[in-house]
Design an enzyme around this catalytic site. Structure first.
Site, PDB file in Angstrom:
ATOM      1  N   ASP A  30      48.723  41.556  42.917  1.00 44.38           N
ATOM      2  CA  ASP A  30      47.862  41.812  44.240  1.00 44.38           C
ATOM      3  C   ASP A  30      48.170  40.455  44.966  1.00 44.38           C
ATOM      4  O   ASP A  30      49.175  40.109  45.049  1.00 44.38           O
ATOM      5  CB  ASP A  30      46.819  40.773  43.011  1.00 44.38           C
ATOM      6  CG  ASP A  30      44.922  40.979  43.453  1.00 44.38           C
ATOM      7  OD1 ASP A  30      44.456  42.367  42.685  1.00 44.38           O
ATOM      8  OD2 ASP A  30      45.714  40.901  44.442  1.00 44.38           O
ATOM      9  N   LYS A  35      45.224  34.490  43.717  1.00 44.35           N
ATOM     10  CA  LYS A  35      44.533  35.335  42.609  1.00 44.35           C
ATOM     11  C   LYS A  35      45.841  35.284  41.570  1.00 44.35           C
ATOM     12  O   LYS A  35      45.713  34.901  40.575  1.00 44.35           O
ATOM     13  CB  LYS A  35      44.286  35.898  42.490  1.00 44.35           C
ATOM     14  CG  LYS A  35      42.823  37.010  41.169  1.00 44.35           C
ATOM     15  CD  LYS A  35      42.791  38.592  42.329  1.00 44.35           C
ATOM     16  CE  LYS A  35      40.961  38.330  42.041  1.00 44.35           C
ATOM     17  NZ  LYS A  35      40.816  39.676  42.424  1.00 44.35           N
ATOM     18  N   LYS A 235      36.256  61.859  36.668  1.00 41.84           N
ATOM     19  CA  LYS A 235      35.149  60.429  36.487  1.00 41.84           C
ATOM     20  C   LYS A 235      33.549  60.306  37.449  1.00 41.84           C
ATOM     21  O   LYS A 235      32.897  59.832  37.135  1.00 41.84           O
ATOM     22  CB  LYS A 235      36.837  59.589  37.528  1.00 41.84           C
ATOM     23  CG  LYS A 235      35.676  58.131  37.778  1.00 41.84           C
ATOM     24  CD  LYS A 235      35.412  57.546  36.578  1.00 41.84           C
ATOM     25  CE  LYS A 235      34.583  56.349  36.775  1.00 41.84           C
ATOM     26  NZ  LYS A 235      34.385  54.920  35.656  1.00 41.84           N
ATOM     27  N   ASN A 239      29.984  59.798  36.026  1.00 45.09           N
ATOM     28  CA  ASN A 239      29.295  58.371  36.343  1.00 45.09           C
ATOM     29  C   ASN A 239      28.014  59.348  36.502  1.00 45.09           C
ATOM     30  O   ASN A 239      27.080  58.308  36.774  1.00 45.09           O
ATOM     31  CB  ASN A 239      29.557  57.613  37.012  1.00 45.09           C
ATOM     32  CG  ASN A 239      30.529  56.501  36.597  1.00 45.09           C
ATOM     33  OD1 ASN A 239      31.102  56.589  35.558  1.00 45.09           O
ATOM     34  ND2 ASN A 239      31.543  55.565  37.612  1.00 45.09           N
ATOM     35  N   CYS A 291      30.074  50.358  39.787  1.00 44.17           N
ATOM     36  CA  CYS A 291      30.928  51.861  40.191  1.00 44.17           C
ATOM     37  C   CYS A 291      29.202  52.989  40.046  1.00 44.17           C
ATOM     38  O   CYS A 291      29.541  53.354  41.237  1.00 44.17           O
ATOM     39  CB  CYS A 291      30.975  52.232  38.122  1.00 44.17           C
ATOM     40  SG  CYS A 291      32.622  51.394  38.706  1.00 44.17           S
ATOM     41  N   ARG A 358      27.950  42.758  41.825  1.00 44.28           N
ATOM     42  CA  ARG A 358      28.469  43.739  42.879  1.00 44.28           C
ATOM     43  C   ARG A 358      27.110  44.450  42.729  1.00 44.28           C
ATOM     44  O   ARG A 358      26.416  45.484  41.792  1.00 44.28           O
ATOM     45  CB  ARG A 358      29.427  44.996  42.493  1.00 44.28           C
ATOM     46  CG  ARG A 358      30.640  44.021  43.611  1.00 44.28           C
ATOM     47  CD  ARG A 358      32.034  44.341  43.034  1.00 44.28           C
ATOM     48  NE  ARG A 358      32.364  44.619  41.290  1.00 44.28           N
ATOM     49  CZ  ARG A 358      33.476  45.131  41.573  1.00 44.28           C
ATOM     50  NH1 ARG A 358      34.591  45.299  42.881  1.00 44.28           N
ATOM     51  NH2 ARG A 358      34.359  45.071  40.196  1.00 44.28           N
TER      52      ARG A 358
HETATM   53  P1  NAD Z   1      38.033  45.123  41.992  1.00 40.60           P
HETATM   54  O1  NAD Z   1      37.789  44.615  43.556  1.00 40.60           O
HETATM   55  O2  NAD Z   1      37.517  43.895  40.843  1.00 40.60           O
HETATM   56  O3  NAD Z   1      40.119  44.590  41.953  1.00 40.60           O
HETATM   57  C1  NAD Z   1      40.395  45.004  43.109  1.00 40.60           C
HETATM   58  C2  NAD Z   1      41.993  43.508  43.036  1.00 40.60           C
HETATM   59  O4  NAD Z   1      42.542  44.871  43.933  1.00 40.60           O
HETATM   60  C3  NAD Z   1      41.343  42.518  43.668  1.00 40.60           C
HETATM   61  O5  NAD Z   1      42.223  42.357  42.890  1.00 40.60           O
HETATM   62  C4  NAD Z   1      42.122  42.833  45.462  1.00 40.60           C
HETATM   63  O6  NAD Z   1      42.710  41.537  45.183  1.00 40.60           O
HETATM   64  C5  NAD Z   1      43.501  44.525  45.159  1.00 40.60           C
HETATM   65  N1  NAD Z   1      44.028  44.137  46.032  1.00 40.60           N
HETATM   66  C6  NAD Z   1      43.070  45.297  47.172  1.00 40.60           C
HETATM   67  N2  NAD Z   1      43.957  45.264  47.852  1.00 40.60           N
HETATM   68  C7  NAD Z   1      45.399  45.156  47.484  1.00 40.60           C
HETATM   69  C8  NAD Z   1      46.427  45.371  47.915  1.00 40.60           C
HETATM   70  N3  NAD Z   1      46.396  45.777  49.412  1.00 40.60           N
HETATM   71  N4  NAD Z   1      47.253  45.261  47.423  1.00 40.60           N
HETATM   72  C9  NAD Z   1      47.582  44.740  46.408  1.00 40.60           C
HETATM   73  N5  NAD Z   1      46.052  43.889  45.356  1.00 40.60           N
HETATM   74  C10 NAD Z   1      45.146  44.366  46.661  1.00 40.60           C
HETATM   75  O7  NAD Z   1      38.086  46.417  41.232  1.00 40.60           O
HETATM   76  P2  NAD Z   1      37.533  47.195  39.810  1.00 40.60           P
HETATM   77  O8  NAD Z   1      36.831  46.765  39.842  1.00 40.60           O
HETATM   78  O9  NAD Z   1      38.581  47.109  39.141  1.00 40.60           O
HETATM   79  O10 NAD Z   1      38.256  48.531  40.204  1.00 40.60           O
HETATM   80  C11 NAD Z   1      39.538  49.097  40.776  1.00 40.60           C
HETATM   81  C12 NAD Z   1      38.788  50.554  40.895  1.00 40.60           C
HETATM   82  O11 NAD Z   1      38.318  51.212  39.364  1.00 40.60           O
HETATM   83  C13 NAD Z   1      37.301  50.994  42.080  1.00 40.60           C
HETATM   84  O12 NAD Z   1      37.662  52.093  42.656  1.00 40.60           O
HETATM   85  C14 NAD Z   1      36.769  51.450  40.646  1.00 40.60           C
HETATM   86  O13 NAD Z   1      35.880  52.827  40.996  1.00 40.60           O
HETATM   87  C15 NAD Z   1      37.531  52.431  39.520  1.00 40.60           C
HETATM   88  N6  NAD Z   1      36.964  51.015  38.160  1.00 40.60           N
HETATM   89  C16 NAD Z   1      36.452  50.269  37.703  1.00 40.60           C
HETATM   90  C17 NAD Z   1      35.645  50.219  37.252  1.00 40.60           C
HETATM   91  C18 NAD Z   1      34.602  48.413  36.265  1.00 40.60           C
HETATM   92  O14 NAD Z   1      33.926  48.671  35.366  1.00 40.60           O
HETATM   93  N7  NAD Z   1      34.672  47.186  37.877  1.00 40.60           N
HETATM   94  C19 NAD Z   1      35.939  51.524  35.853  1.00 40.60           C
HETATM   95  C20 NAD Z   1      36.232  52.237  36.364  1.00 40.60           C
HETATM   96  C21 NAD Z   1      36.928  52.524  37.288  1.00 40.60           C
END
Ligand code: NAD
Length: 461
Positions: A30, A35, A235, A239, A291, A358
């Protein structure tokens, strides 16, 4: 296998920990250094049941590591997952800046060894090709940089620069926050989109624990292999369908209220039809989270890009927006004047068993109430004041649900945390200035509430 996961949020951290649990060597990266430092001390950045235990055990057994260095992950991994966020921009289209940065950066660190780059972030159709281009751009940039810093023979350096050797795979994620670990171990299907048979084979090996379980009592999880575009579309379509199903029952609930029907009885009966089913057929204050809102908006925006008007999906969004108004209108009907009233809210997370706020309906309702001149006092079992106040600064958040209702003119239940159903409604009624209960999730027993002295209103009943 050696696996890298870029982005340790809800999806990346859970995916990384679960892949480590089944015996892969996983490095989670990350760019948020704090973190990573916290994860190395077993401080979880998110609330997810069972996550800390699994992170602790896999780290201690040497299967899971954390880093903030992209080079380290790319060097050690055969498979690299992109799991960074793709939030909505104001016009509804997804913000892909994190995916762009990560794809370029992966490219810059590639050597000649073959890698599979897996997009698990939810990205619009066509993003697989775009990520491929960005990785290639990154690799080219790295080569140019090498040439630029070299004072010796340019030809020799150019010959040394390896051709990027990688395949792109789309592997959309379907886990639900709040049961993310369970969902990762028990998915309904695993979707793999790729134009490259070898990459598909690598993914089959990676997911062998699921698709070809060793134990005879475990049912193999179906793996659906498609082209890149179809995997990306799966996906969004999943949703959008779920969000539409909730908006559908909410629309029915609004008609129920007008004609004097009970949406709970209606949903129970229509859900018995196997073609319909009960899941995602609960009327309430509408859906939110990280999402559904962004994914439905992104699909509408993709339609627009191609000159197609997604009228059904637009209605899904507008019915959902209206459900927040339904809550406010019910309070206006009960209290007439909202200015100067104290409203208690139970539940801030967008759904139970998560700390994710969110696009949380509770915060949107709280914001509207504050704008209308109310004082709003909220409680959530997990979400803290510090978290909530980033989005809604004037919201008062207390540690005890009973403290929230003290002197309140109405209580609105916005997230169906099971512990709220355990509380004494008699005690709630006694503490309130006016015993008005608006059950925004239809999760409390109306009869019990009325017997406790509360004036109970649900949604669509
Ligand atoms: P999140 O915001 O919880 O996590 C994203 C992480 O990426 C953060 O820890 C951030 O610090 C890190 N990050 C951002 N830019 C970065 C970079 N340049 N290099 C390294 N790390 C970086 O997001 P999430 O909820 O885990 O969602 C991630 C993806 O998965 C999204 O596209 C979302 O739509 C998809 N998704 C989420 C869920 C869910 O329930 N949260 C379910 C299915 C799919």
């Amino acid at each position: 296998m050696k696996v890298g996961v870029i982005g340790t949020g809800y999806v990346g951290l859970v995916t990384g920990a679960c892949l480590a649990k089944v015996g892969h060597q996983v490095m989670c990266m990350d760019n948020n250094v704090q973190k990573v430092e916290q994860l190395n001390q077993f401080i979880m950045p998110i609330y997810e049941p069972g996550l800390e235990e699994i992170v602790r055990s896999t780290v201690n057994e040497g299967y899971l590591q954390f880093t903030s260095q992209m080079g380290e992950v790319v060097r050690q991994s055969d498979v690299i997952f992109i799991t960074v966020g793709t939030p909505s921009r104001p016009d509804g289209s997804p913000d892909l800046s994190a995916v762009r940065a990560v794809a370029r950066s992966i490219g810059q660190h590639l050597d000649g060894r073959y890698r599979v780059i897996v997009n698990k972030s939810t990205v619009p159709v066509g993003s697989g090709n775009w990520v491929r281009m960005l990785v290639e751009d990154g690799a080219r940039l790295a080569t140019q940089a090498t040439v630029a810093v070299s004072e010796s023979s340019v030809i020799a350096v150019l010959n040394l620069a390896p051709e990027p050797n990688f395949s792109i795979v789309s592997n959309p994620e379907f886990l639900r926050e709040g049961s993310a670990i369970y969902d990762t171990f028990n998915p309904d299907r695993i979707v793999i989109g790729s134009e490259d048979e070898h990459a598909v084979e690598v993914m089959r090996e990676l997911y062998a624990f699921w698709i070809a379980p060793q134990q005879s009592d475990k049912i193999p999880v179906p793996m659906v292999v498609t082209d890149l575009a179809s995997a990306e579309m799966i996906k969004y379509a999943a949703n959008a369908f779920l969000a539409t199903k909730i908006s559908f029952i909410n629309e029915v609930s609004n008609i129920c209220e007008r004609v004097g029907a009970d949406v709970e009885r209606v949903a129970q009966a229509i859900g018995l039809d196997k073609r319909i089913g009960h899941q995602f057929l609960r009327a309430g204050a509408g859906w939110g989270g990280s999402c559904f809102p962004k994914d439905v908006s992104a699909l509408v925006s993709t339609g627009q890009e191609y000159g197609y008007d997604c009228s059904l999906l637009k209605a899904t969004l507008s019915v959902n927006e209206n459900q927040r108004r339904v809550v406010i209108e019910k309070l206006q009907r009960e209290l007439r004047i909202l200015k100067g009233r104290t409203i208690a809210i139970w539940g801030l997370a967008f759904k139970p068993h998560t700390d994710d706020i969110r696009s949380a309906p509770a915060l949107e309702v709280a914001n509207q109430l504050l704008n209308l001149g109310c004082r709003v006092v909220a409680h959530d079992p997990i979400v803290t004041a510090a978290q909530a106040n980033v989005q809604v600064p004037d919201l008062q958040v207390v540690d005890d649900p009973m403290e929230a209702v003290n002197g309140a003119d109405a209580l609105v239940l916005m997230t169906e945390w099971p512990q709220y159903a355990e509380l004494s409604l008699e005690a709630v009624a006694q503490r309130m200035r006016q015993p008005i209960l608006l059950d925004g999730r239809n999760c409390l027993d109306p009869l019990k509430a009325r017997n406790a002295g509360l004036s109970y209103t649900g949604i669509g009943r």
